[in-house]
Design an enzyme around this catalytic site. Structure first.
Site, PDB file in Angstrom:
ATOM      1  CE  LYS A   3     -13.793   3.166  62.451  1.00  0.00           C
ATOM      2  NZ  LYS A   3     -13.834   1.865  63.108  1.00  0.00           N
ATOM      3  CG  ASP A  38     -16.428  -0.828  63.073  1.00  0.00           C
ATOM      4  OD1 ASP A  38     -15.880  -1.533  62.217  1.00  0.00           O
ATOM      5  OD2 ASP A  38     -16.152   0.384  63.253  1.00  0.00           O
TER       6      ASP A  38
END
Ligand code: ATR
Length: 491
Positions: free
Chosen positions: A279, A315
């Site tokens: 990420k 997220d």
């Protein structure tokens, strides 16, 4: 076309497997090397659909270890009996006499690597008289898929080209977009004839293989490991529900994800999910990133906007959306529902960081507790939060409690990151763990009268927001959740 290899060890087993596989396949591959005592003639006489006859020698990764003359005689017999296809290795092709009803597949297998000069090898297969050229090579790097797909894109000759192994799944599915003559799928898990074969159920159901064509848009997840990722199941289900011509594939990226993204620009993927451990490392490959990425220092979504790769982070809004809904909704603004709420985050890893940034940006009062105290201190410093000792969780009494650790995840379902004594009626308890969907923490929270948010909710929301970014349409949240729960219940 889809080809199911028949890998039974006896003639009767082969006949039974052929009957089972025929309704699911366009062609069956009779792996005569798996059943050395089987007789070819009755199997061909009673074949339920077109077949490829193969007797793969050990030198090309097969199971035939007998006499070469007998092997060639068997393949010759298949030609003489009019099998639709006979597959013969490049080094033996010249020994087969052609027949009027049989197309010759000339093949090369390499179970150790994807060799250099694939184009040259492909040319040799054609020169050896291949009606259909076939090569199956082992992917040792996800980029080997690119090299194999490139051969398919550049040829008009009927060709079967694929990468074997866990890293080669993309080539097996995506080959159809570039004109692969056929792909192999196993009848069921455990019945593969080569590593990396997906099941016919997955190929047809999850990947909608028969709908893939030159215009199919490519999406995927960049992860390591990726084999148990739920993202392909739920994103492909979303595309199917929306009627969008797209396929979403797993990419196991072991090296630098930025390098992967740059190399795969060649395939013009329209979007990726990015997950552990990539990420942060993927960010340098982006042409631009939005504020969510700049703030959290991590991203989970790539959107291809007319050739520009844009990084985003779903997220954070997914977590905040779930909490806001539990708080009773409300639009962002001065009267934001999270403003001044006390939120305790357990954990100090990537997930904690994303949630902490999101909550702090919405004006919540954030506290962080973590097994390794120094990590809690470091994160708290970054996001201007308070630190709480793990052994003092029960005395904090926040309005919102969020577990971002993996504690309670399968198989350790009896573990919980927070003692039941810390749970109070009316508290919002959010567990990032989604497997199992109801963790011990959530069970105890429910019993204490808390408002529970499961990791399933978070996972589906972040995936639905990705789908929305990619398609510009509202995501089929319910369909995605249904697929996820169904998959989780299978484990
Ligand atoms: P992620 O990006 O998913 O948050 P991570 O960066 O590996 O993953 O962080 C995992 C978090 O779970 C950490 O806070 C970790 O605590 P440590 O910093 O002490 O390692 C926490 N964690 C993992 N296993 C744990 C366990 N058995 N007990 C308590 N905390 C645990």
């Amino acid at each position: 076309m889809i080809c199911i290899p028949i890998t039974a060890r006896t003639e009767s087993g082969m006949a039974a497997m052929m009957a089972q596989a025929a309704p699911l396949a366009d062609v069956l591959e009779l792996r005569m090397d798996f059943a050395p005592h089987a007789s070819l003639e009755p199997l061909l006489r009673n074949r339920p659909c077109p077949v490829i006859v193969t007797c793969r020698p050990a030198r090309e990764g097969g199971e035939y270890a007998g006499d070469e003359t007998a092997r060639i005689a068997l393949l010759q017999k298949a030609v003489d009996l009019g099998a639709e296809f006979v597959d013969v290795e490049l080094d033996s092709a010249a020994r087969i006499r052609r027949g009027p009803h049989t197309r010759l597949i000339v093949s090369h297998h390499d179970f150790t690597r994807t060799p250099d000069h694939l184009e040259e090898m492909h040319r040799h297969l054609i020169q050896a008289g291949a009606d259909v050229a076939k090569f199956a090579v082992k992917a040792n790097d996800v980029q080997d898929n690119l090299r194999v797909l490139r051969v398919l894109r550049n040829t008009k000759h009927p060709t079967i080209a694929l990468c074997m192994g866990e890293l080669g799944v993309a080539s097996r599915v995506l080959g159809r977009k570039y004109g692969n003559f056929l792909t192999f799928a196993s009848l069921a898990a455990g019945r593969e004839s080569a590593p990396g074969q997906v099941t016919v159920e997955e190929l047809r159901g999850m990947y909608r293989y028969n709908k893939i064509g030159p215009k199919t848009a490519l999406y995927g997840v960049i992860a390591n490991p990726v084999a148990h990722s739920m993202s392909p199941a739920i994103q492909n289900a979303a595309f199917a529900a929306l009627g969008i011509d797209a396929v979403y594939l797993p990419f196991k990226v072991e090296g630098d994800p930025a390098e992967f993204v740059r190399a795969f620009r060649e395939l013009d993927a329209q979007g990726y999910s990015v997950t552990l451990p990539h990420k942060q490392a993927v960010i340098p490959a982006m042409d631009e990133v939005d504020d969510s990425v700049r703030q959290a220092g991590a991203m989970n979504t790539i959107v291809n906007r007319a050739g520009r790769l844009c990084g985003s982070n779903t997220d954070i809004p997914a977590a905040l959306g779930a909490i806001e809904e539990a708080l009773g909704g409300g639009a962002p603004g001065p009267a934001h529902p999270l403003k001044d709420k006390e939120a305790l985050i357990v954990g100090a890893g990537g997930a904690a960081r994303a949630v902490a940034y999101g909550l702090a940006a919405r004006g919540a009062y954030v506290m962080i507790a973590n097994r390794t105290h120094e990590r809690a201190v470091a994160l708290a410093r970054e996001v201007a939060a308070q630190v709480v000792h793990m052994d003092r969780l029960a005395s904090v009494r926040p309005q919102i409690l969020i577990n971002t650790t993996s504690v309670g995840m399968l198989p350790d379902v009896q573990d919980t990151p927070v003692p039941a004594s810390a749970l109070r009626k009316g508290m919002i308890v959010f567990d990032a763990v989604y497997n199992p969907p109801e963790t011990r923490l959530l069970r105890e929270a429910k019993a204490a009268g808390c408002v529970c948010i499961s990791g399933v909710e978070w996972f589906v929301r972040q995936a639905a927001l990705q789908c929305q970014l990619w398609t510009g349409r509202p995501a089929p949240h319910m369909a995605m959740e249904k697929v996820l729960l169904e998959r989780l219940s299978r484990r």
